[in-house]
Motif scaffolding. Structure first.
Motif, PDB file in Angstrom:
ATOM      1  N   UNK A 195       0.801  -1.227   0.000  1.00 45.56           N
ATOM      2  CA  UNK A 195       0.000   0.000   0.000  1.00 45.56           C
ATOM      3  C   UNK A 195       0.833   1.277   0.000  1.00 45.56           C
ATOM      4  N   UNK A 196       2.161   1.143   0.187  1.00 42.45           N
ATOM      5  CA  UNK A 196       3.038   2.303   0.114  1.00 42.45           C
ATOM      6  C   UNK A 196       3.070   3.175   1.336  1.00 42.45           C
ATOM      7  N   UNK A 253      -7.904   1.782  -0.863  1.00 46.45           N
ATOM      8  CA  UNK A 253      -6.512   2.085  -1.192  1.00 46.45           C
ATOM      9  C   UNK A 253      -6.276   2.045  -2.701  1.00 46.45           C
ATOM     10  N   UNK A 254      -6.891   1.084  -3.390  1.00 46.56           N
ATOM     11  CA  UNK A 254      -6.737   0.996  -4.845  1.00 46.56           C
ATOM     12  C   UNK A 254      -7.324   2.239  -5.512  1.00 46.56           C
ATOM     13  N   UNK A 255      -8.481   2.681  -5.037  1.00 45.36           N
ATOM     14  CA  UNK A 255      -9.101   3.892  -5.594  1.00 45.36           C
ATOM     15  C   UNK A 255      -8.210   5.115  -5.384  1.00 45.36           C
ATOM     16  N   UNK A 256      -7.613   5.226  -4.197  1.00 41.79           N
ATOM     17  CA  UNK A 256      -6.713   6.343  -3.927  1.00 41.79           C
ATOM     18  C   UNK A 256      -5.476   6.293  -4.826  1.00 41.79           C
ATOM     19  N   UNK A 257      -4.971   5.093  -5.066  1.00 37.69           N
ATOM     20  CA  UNK A 257      -3.799   4.944  -5.931  1.00 37.69           C
ATOM     21  C   UNK A 257      -4.126   5.338  -7.373  1.00 37.69           C
ATOM     22  N   UNK A 258      -5.326   4.997  -7.829  1.00 38.15           N
ATOM     23  CA  UNK A 258      -5.712   5.358  -9.203  1.00 38.15           C
ATOM     24  C   UNK A 258      -5.704   6.865  -9.401  1.00 38.15           C
ATOM     25  N   UNK A 285       2.277  -0.750  -9.305  1.00 38.49           N
ATOM     26  CA  UNK A 285       2.802  -1.618 -10.353  1.00 38.49           C
ATOM     27  C   UNK A 285       1.723  -2.444 -11.026  1.00 38.49           C
ATOM     28  N   UNK A 286       0.776  -2.928 -10.233  1.00 36.91           N
ATOM     29  CA  UNK A 286      -0.289  -3.769 -10.796  1.00 36.91           C
ATOM     30  C   UNK A 286      -1.247  -2.932 -11.649  1.00 36.91           C
ATOM     31  N   UNK A 287      -1.586  -1.735 -11.186  1.00 33.61           N
ATOM     32  CA  UNK A 287      -2.481  -0.864 -11.960  1.00 33.61           C
ATOM     33  C   UNK A 287      -1.868  -0.514 -13.316  1.00 33.61           C
ATOM     34  N   UNK A 288      -0.570  -0.292 -13.340  1.00 33.56           N
ATOM     35  CA  UNK A 288       0.100  -0.018 -14.614  1.00 33.56           C
ATOM     36  C   UNK A 288       0.124  -1.253 -15.505  1.00 33.56           C
ATOM     37  N   UNK A 289       0.237  -2.422 -14.872  1.00 27.71           N
ATOM     38  CA  UNK A 289       0.228  -3.670 -15.646  1.00 27.71           C
ATOM     39  C   UNK A 289      -1.139  -3.911 -16.273  1.00 27.71           C
ATOM     40  N   UNK A 290      -2.202  -3.530 -15.585  1.00 29.74           N
ATOM     41  CA  UNK A 290      -3.555  -3.656 -16.132  1.00 29.74           C
ATOM     42  C   UNK A 290      -3.674  -2.847 -17.420  1.00 29.74           C
ATOM     43  N   UNK A 303      -1.800  -4.732 -20.361  1.00 26.55           N
ATOM     44  CA  UNK A 303      -2.333  -6.025 -20.802  1.00 26.55           C
ATOM     45  C   UNK A 303      -3.802  -5.904 -21.175  1.00 26.55           C
ATOM     46  N   UNK A 304      -4.193  -6.756 -22.070  1.00 24.56           N
ATOM     47  CA  UNK A 304      -5.611  -6.889 -22.401  1.00 24.56           C
ATOM     48  C   UNK A 304      -6.055  -8.293 -21.988  1.00 24.56           C
ATOM     49  N   UNK A 305      -5.971  -8.549 -20.687  1.00 21.33           N
ATOM     50  CA  UNK A 305      -6.259  -9.876 -20.146  1.00 21.33           C
ATOM     51  C   UNK A 305      -7.251  -9.768 -18.997  1.00 21.33           C
ATOM     52  N   UNK A 306      -8.228 -10.651 -18.999  1.00 18.72           N
ATOM     53  CA  UNK A 306      -9.220 -10.637 -17.933  1.00 18.72           C
ATOM     54  C   UNK A 306      -8.607 -10.992 -16.582  1.00 18.72           C
ATOM     55  N   UNK A 307      -7.506 -11.747 -16.603  1.00 18.71           N
ATOM     56  CA  UNK A 307      -6.882 -12.169 -15.352  1.00 18.71           C
ATOM     57  C   UNK A 307      -6.123 -11.040 -14.678  1.00 18.71           C
ATOM     58  N   UNK A 308      -5.929  -9.900 -15.389  1.00 22.36           N
ATOM     59  CA  UNK A 308      -5.308  -8.728 -14.781  1.00 22.36           C
ATOM     60  C   UNK A 308      -6.339  -7.611 -14.732  1.00 22.36           C
ATOM     61  N   UNK A 309      -6.940  -7.443 -13.558  1.00 18.65           N
ATOM     62  CA  UNK A 309      -7.963  -6.427 -13.359  1.00 18.65           C
ATOM     63  C   UNK A 309      -7.960  -6.024 -11.886  1.00 18.65           C
ATOM     64  N   UNK A 310      -8.718  -4.993 -11.543  1.00 17.92           N
ATOM     65  CA  UNK A 310      -8.706  -4.484 -10.174  1.00 17.92           C
ATOM     66  C   UNK A 310      -9.250  -5.508  -9.175  1.00 17.92           C
ATOM     67  N   UNK A 311     -10.203  -6.317  -9.617  1.00 14.94           N
ATOM     68  CA  UNK A 311     -10.775  -7.320  -8.709  1.00 14.94           C
ATOM     69  C   UNK A 311      -9.736  -8.377  -8.334  1.00 14.94           C
ATOM     70  N   UNK A 312      -8.926  -8.783  -9.313  1.00 15.53           N
ATOM     71  CA  UNK A 312      -7.852  -9.739  -9.021  1.00 15.53           C
ATOM     72  C   UNK A 312      -6.795  -9.067  -8.140  1.00 15.53           C
ATOM     73  N   UNK A 313      -6.516  -7.795  -8.399  1.00 20.82           N
ATOM     74  CA  UNK A 313      -5.564  -7.053  -7.573  1.00 20.82           C
ATOM     75  C   UNK A 313      -5.992  -7.048  -6.108  1.00 20.82           C
TER      76      UNK A 313
END
Length: 486
Positions: A179-180, A245-250, A264-269, A272-282
């Protein structure tokens, strides 16, 4: 009446046929018989890792048993575990779990199937970029360690319980990584997160039977009955915190300044154009890392303190090495570990002797496969008994129950020897992705404490090394004294 009698007779004959006459598939692992509905559950004690060792003497290193409605394969030696966990077929996790995930995570198999490989690969890369094995990691940990040492110094040698201090300290390191930010000791979010870890760890052992009776567990959760309902409530509170926390990071995301795992994960989303990389998985990934990373390190340090207090000769050797390599004033760094073989061997021996996670977290076969000549069906739960591997006399000698750091040292004592069957973080394609961080954290906490304090038990206290099993094997509550080294 005759028709009814014939039906009953036919049912009895069929039952006898299936129970006693039908030949068992010889390619399936052997195992003990249990009771209808409950299976072998009534025969298991509070320490199933020891029960499995006894069963392996009868049925061999790979055996099967029914626990409730679930068919389980148990791997009780290193070679079968290595053979299994090197296969993609064993990379799965059971669809039912105490830690429920978002539907997006379940549907994509991001946790439970082959897509986990990509999640793990990304996580290793981003965590490495954030400081694994670098000075940045040492600096991040130093603030937490200094605060903990201050609490120990304020005790002024009086007996104290350390678990209430260890939990927030270790979990704060994971909070900073994911969470930083650090959270103050009395922060309501800090208290809530620590309670989640504590309850989840303890109840995973007490309520493990519920995994094997899914319908009972569903009822307990639905009506928030007992501990199961309380844990479900706490997990929802943690999920709400993570979403916030994810909303604040966005809102503050900067691709040129990756502050933590969520960034890092939000930037990876975006990439990628993959369903397995999304905010819910994060959300689920963050929760998983937070729980796993906090509990195992805290338990390891807890055991190390009790062990040092009980084995004063080992403590003296560790402190002599610290004085020789680091001295009394300089802060330790992770790079020091390469020059401190005895200290490293002491940590490794403790992790073998009191294996923190005695039974590997359940795996789940994604397709039919084979291990040790046996057929393992698709959708089968698989356990590896890490305790059995770490206490096998064939690997470690006849003194496996003795705490002896020298077993991890070369003959001249100048270097560490790490056998391949030392696997406290599991092994293969689903081994702990946070192993590097955990090893660094454990080393720095242990060395910093030993550098400043001599630890002892209260007068007349007898050390208890039995432990209690939840997700991890943790020490029973004990008091300890911290004496400032002069």
């Amino acid at each position: 009446m005759e028709a009814t009698t014939l039906v009953i007779l036919a049912f009895v004959v069929t039952l006898i046929f299936f129970l006693f006459v039908r030949k068992k598939n010889d390619k399936l692992p052997p195992g003990p018989k249990g009771w209808p509905i409950v299976g072998y559950v009534p025969y298991l004690s509070s320490k199933p890792h020891l029960d499995f060792i006894k069963l392996a003497k009868t049925y061999g290193p790979v055996f099967s048993l029914k626990l409730g409605s679930q068919y389980i394969i148990v791997l009780n030696d290193f070679h079968s575990t290595k053979e299994a966990f090197s296969q993609d077929a064993f990379i799965g996790r059971p669809p039912q779990s105490a830690f429920e995930t978002n539907k997006e995570t379940a549907e994509t198999g991001a946790f439970t199937g082959l897509p986990w490989k990509e999640q793990r690969r990304f996580s290793l890369r981003i965590l490495r970029d954030l400081g694994f094995g670098k000075s940045k990691l040492d600096n991040m940990l130093k603030e937490e360690i200094d605060e903990l040492l201050q609490h120990f110094e304020e005790s002024d040698g009086r007996p104290m319980y350390i678990r209430p201090l260890l939990s927030p300290s270790m979990s704060n390191n994971i909070t900073a990584l994911i969470f930083g930010k650090r959270l103050k000791f009395d922060d309501p979010d800090r208290i809530m997160l620590d309670k989640v870890i504590s309850e989840f760890s303890a109840q995973a052992g007490q309520a493990a039977w519920q995994f094997f009776f899914p319908w009972i567990r569903s009822c307990l959760k639905l009506y928030r009955f007992g501990k199961e309902g309380e844990l479900d409530y706490l997990l929802k509170k943690m999920r709400e915190f993570t979403k916030k926390e994810i909303a604040n990071h966005e809102e503050t995301l900067d691709e040129n300044n990756v502050r933590d795992y969520i960034d890092g994960y939000l930037l990876e989303i975006r990439k990628r154009n993959e369903k397995a990389f999304c905010k819910e998985v994060l959300e689920d990934m963050a929760g998983s890392f937070f729980g796993g990373g906090s509990e195992t390190v805290r338990t390891t340090i807890d055991w190390l303190m009790l062990t040092m207090a009980a084995y004063e000769d080992v403590q003296e050797k560790v402190q002599a090495e610290i004085d020789n390599v680091i001295g009394r004033n300089r802060s330790p760094t992770w790079t020091d570990h390469s020059q401190m073989p005895y200290t490293e061997a002491t940590i490794m021996e403790m992790m073998r002797w009191r294996t923190i996670v005695p039974i590997n977290i359940l795996r789940y076969t994604l397709w039919e496969t084979e291990v040790n000549g046996y057929v393992i069906p698709k959708d089968t739960n698989v356990m590896s008994n890490l305790w059995a591997i770490h206490h096998n006399p064939e690997y470690w000698g006849q003194d496996v129950e003795v705490f002896r750091p020298e077993r991890f040292l070369s003959d001249d004592g100048e270097s560490v020897v790490k056998p391949e069957y030392f696997i406290p973080f599991s092994m293969g394609k689903r081994s702990c992705p946070g192993e590097s961080f955990a090893r660094s954290e454990i080393f720095l906490y242990f060395v910093c404490i030993m550098q400043k304090f001599k630890v002892t038990l209260p007068d007349g206290a007898i050390p208890d090394f039995e432990g209690e099993l939840g997700i991890s094997l943790f020490p029973r509550p004990y008091e300890i004294r911290f004496h400032k080294r002069k």
